[in-house]
Design a protein around this motif. Structure first.
Motif, mmCIF file in Angstrom:
data_model
loop_
_atom_site.group_PDB
_atom_site.id
_atom_site.type_symbol
_atom_site.label_atom_id
_atom_site.label_comp_id
_atom_site.label_asym_id
_atom_site.label_seq_id
_atom_site.Cartn_x
_atom_site.Cartn_y
_atom_site.Cartn_z
ATOM 1 N N ARG A 1 0.843 -1.202 0.000
ATOM 2 C CA ARG A 1 0.000 0.000 0.000
ATOM 3 C C ARG A 1 0.883 1.260 0.000
ATOM 4 O O ARG A 1 0.667 2.185 -0.775
ATOM 5 C CB ARG A 1 -0.940 -0.019 1.203
ATOM 6 C CG ARG A 1 -1.953 1.095 1.211
ATOM 7 C CD ARG A 1 -3.011 0.976 2.310
ATOM 8 N NE ARG A 1 -2.500 0.614 3.622
ATOM 9 C CZ ARG A 1 -2.681 -0.581 4.206
ATOM 10 N NH1 ARG A 1 -3.354 -1.531 3.588
ATOM 11 N NH2 ARG A 1 -2.203 -0.819 5.402
ATOM 12 N N VAL A 2 1.896 1.280 0.846
ATOM 13 C CA VAL A 2 2.796 2.433 0.905
ATOM 14 C C VAL A 2 3.588 2.561 -0.396
ATOM 15 O O VAL A 2 3.728 3.654 -0.951
ATOM 16 C CB VAL A 2 3.744 2.317 2.123
ATOM 17 C CG1 VAL A 2 4.818 3.387 2.084
ATOM 18 C CG2 VAL A 2 2.964 2.405 3.423
ATOM 19 N N ALA A 3 4.103 1.439 -0.894
ATOM 20 C CA ALA A 3 4.891 1.455 -2.135
ATOM 21 C C ALA A 3 4.050 1.961 -3.302
ATOM 22 O O ALA A 3 4.527 2.763 -4.117
ATOM 23 C CB ALA A 3 5.446 0.064 -2.435
ATOM 24 N N ARG A 4 2.797 1.518 -3.386
ATOM 25 C CA ARG A 4 1.926 1.991 -4.478
ATOM 26 C C ARG A 4 1.682 3.492 -4.376
ATOM 27 O O ARG A 4 1.603 4.192 -5.383
ATOM 28 C CB ARG A 4 0.607 1.230 -4.471
ATOM 29 C CG ARG A 4 0.708 -0.142 -5.072
ATOM 30 C CD ARG A 4 -0.668 -0.772 -5.287
ATOM 31 N NE ARG A 4 -0.508 -2.118 -5.770
ATOM 32 C CZ ARG A 4 -0.595 -3.200 -5.007
ATOM 33 N NH1 ARG A 4 -0.886 -3.093 -3.733
ATOM 34 N NH2 ARG A 4 -0.416 -4.402 -5.528
ATOM 35 N N GLU A 5 1.546 3.972 -3.157
ATOM 36 C CA GLU A 5 1.356 5.410 -2.957
ATOM 37 C C GLU A 5 2.579 6.172 -3.460
ATOM 38 O O GLU A 5 2.446 7.189 -4.139
ATOM 39 C CB GLU A 5 1.087 5.726 -1.487
ATOM 40 C CG GLU A 5 0.791 7.182 -1.208
ATOM 41 C CD GLU A 5 -0.438 7.713 -1.926
ATOM 42 O OE1 GLU A 5 -0.432 8.904 -2.298
ATOM 43 O OE2 GLU A 5 -1.410 6.953 -2.135
ATOM 44 N N TYR A 6 3.769 5.699 -3.145
ATOM 45 C CA TYR A 6 4.992 6.343 -3.651
ATOM 46 C C TYR A 6 5.062 6.265 -5.169
ATOM 47 O O TYR A 6 5.490 7.212 -5.823
ATOM 48 C CB TYR A 6 6.247 5.709 -3.050
ATOM 49 C CG TYR A 6 6.475 6.050 -1.595
ATOM 50 C CD1 TYR A 6 6.297 7.342 -1.110
ATOM 51 C CD2 TYR A 6 6.885 5.074 -0.708
ATOM 52 C CE1 TYR A 6 6.509 7.647 0.218
ATOM 53 C CE2 TYR A 6 7.104 5.376 0.630
ATOM 54 C CZ TYR A 6 6.918 6.667 1.082
ATOM 55 O OH TYR A 6 7.132 6.959 2.388
ATOM 56 N N LEU A 7 4.638 5.141 -5.727
ATOM 57 C CA LEU A 7 4.688 4.967 -7.184
ATOM 58 C C LEU A 7 3.711 5.901 -7.898
ATOM 59 O O LEU A 7 3.939 6.287 -9.036
ATOM 60 C CB LEU A 7 4.417 3.509 -7.561
ATOM 61 C CG LEU A 7 5.508 2.515 -7.154
ATOM 62 C CD1 LEU A 7 5.039 1.085 -7.381
ATOM 63 C CD2 LEU A 7 6.800 2.795 -7.900
ATOM 64 N N ARG A 8 2.619 6.284 -7.221
ATOM 65 C CA ARG A 8 1.660 7.223 -7.804
ATOM 66 C C ARG A 8 2.203 8.647 -7.823
ATOM 67 O O ARG A 8 1.702 9.493 -8.546
ATOM 68 C CB ARG A 8 0.362 7.217 -6.992
ATOM 69 C CG ARG A 8 -0.564 6.116 -7.372
ATOM 70 C CD ARG A 8 -1.921 6.316 -6.696
ATOM 71 N NE ARG A 8 -2.404 5.011 -6.347
ATOM 72 C CZ ARG A 8 -2.500 4.514 -5.113
ATOM 73 N NH1 ARG A 8 -2.193 5.249 -4.085
ATOM 74 N NH2 ARG A 8 -2.908 3.297 -4.905
ATOM 75 N N GLN A 9 3.189 8.919 -6.978
ATOM 76 C CA GLN A 9 3.732 10.269 -6.860
ATOM 77 C C GLN A 9 5.220 10.239 -7.210
ATOM 78 O O GLN A 9 6.070 10.282 -6.328
ATOM 79 C CB GLN A 9 3.540 10.794 -5.444
ATOM 80 C CG GLN A 9 2.105 10.840 -5.020
ATOM 81 C CD GLN A 9 1.954 11.175 -3.544
ATOM 82 O OE1 GLN A 9 2.924 11.361 -2.838
ATOM 83 N NE2 GLN A 9 0.728 11.256 -3.083
ATOM 84 N N PRO A 10 5.561 10.173 -8.489
ATOM 85 C CA PRO A 10 6.972 10.077 -8.884
ATOM 86 C C PRO A 10 7.813 11.228 -8.334
ATOM 87 O O PRO A 10 7.343 12.350 -8.216
ATOM 88 C CB PRO A 10 6.942 10.126 -10.403
ATOM 89 C CG PRO A 10 5.523 9.947 -10.793
ATOM 90 C CD PRO A 10 4.671 10.259 -9.612
ATOM 91 N N LEU A 11 9.037 10.907 -8.025
ATOM 92 C CA LEU A 11 10.032 11.857 -7.532
ATOM 93 C C LEU A 11 9.590 12.580 -6.269
ATOM 94 O O LEU A 11 9.878 13.753 -6.068
ATOM 95 C CB LEU A 11 10.394 12.869 -8.620
ATOM 96 C CG LEU A 11 10.946 12.279 -9.900
ATOM 97 C CD1 LEU A 11 11.226 13.373 -10.914
ATOM 98 C CD2 LEU A 11 12.204 11.484 -9.635
ATOM 99 N N SER A 12 8.909 11.864 -5.373
ATOM 100 C CA SER A 12 8.566 12.443 -4.074
ATOM 101 C C SER A 12 8.694 11.330 -3.039
ATOM 102 O O SER A 12 8.902 10.180 -3.372
ATOM 103 C CB SER A 12 7.147 13.000 -4.080
ATOM 104 O OG SER A 12 6.219 11.949 -4.229
ATOM 105 N N GLY A 13 8.568 11.694 -1.793
ATOM 106 C CA GLY A 13 8.671 10.702 -0.725
ATOM 107 C C GLY A 13 10.105 10.467 -0.309
ATOM 108 O O GLY A 13 11.035 11.049 -0.853
ATOM 109 N N PRO A 14 10.318 9.618 0.689
ATOM 110 C CA PRO A 14 11.654 9.431 1.255
ATOM 111 C C PRO A 14 12.639 8.785 0.299
ATOM 112 O O PRO A 14 13.838 8.860 0.486
ATOM 113 C CB PRO A 14 11.406 8.533 2.467
ATOM 114 C CG PRO A 14 10.125 7.860 2.198
ATOM 115 C CD PRO A 14 9.315 8.811 1.363
#
Length: 165
Positions: free
Chosen positions: A149-162
């Motif tokens: 779930r967390v990984a998919r969220e990061y994948l939806r927002q390229p070039l953001s997150g930790p």
């Protein structure tokens, strides 16, 4: 104290110029940040200035509960001031690094088309039951679901997150 002892006790911010930034607030209090990108030490001056040259540093510790972290920061500051660098043994570890690595691995697996069972086997190896893994290993299944779930969220927002700091 002899003259040499006094000189050894003085701190000169110019020796750490490559690591420092300063903010001076409306009350003329100085807030110094020393960092190389991996570690950070903050120094707040209640009186005086570091800009005038070498000073004798006095450290205040208030509160019993928070004293431990303050003393560790003071220890790091003293070593940095004396050595002009902070040894790896004193650099704080990123507490969430293992979690971020797991999230990154799961994100890569999702991009490669892996299912949750494949991911669980890659992360937890022989701990995953051969049959009925969803029932026998429900805690691992739930962990993989949270990571996915967390990984998919990061994948939806390229070039953001930790992952992309």
């Amino acid at each position: 104290m002899d003259e040499r002892s006094v000189a050894e006790d003085l701190f000169d911010i110019r020796a750490l110029a490559a690591f420092v930034s300063v903010e001076i607030d409306d009350n003329h209090a100085e807030h110094w940040l020393m960092s190389d990108g991996h570690w950070t030490i903050r120094l707040d001056l209640h009186d005086g200035t570091l800009l005038a040259g070498p000073i004798l540093v006095e450290h205040r510790v208030t509160g019993l509960e928070s004293a431990k972290s303050k003393l560790e920061a003071l220890r790091q500051f003293v070593v940095l001031a004396q050595r002009r660098n902070l040894p790896a043994s004193m650099m704080p570890r990123e507490r969430r690094a293992a979690q971020w690595i797991a999230e990154l691995r799961v994100g890569d697996a999702i991009l490669d088309g892996a299912g949750h069972q494949d991911i669980a086997r890659a992360l937890f190896g022989s701990s995953i039951a051969e049959r009925r893994w969803r029932i026998e290993n429900s805690s691992y299944r739930l962990r993989v679901q949270r990571l996915a779930r967390v990984a998919r969220e990061y994948l939806r927002q390229p070039l953001s997150g930790p992952w992309f700091l």
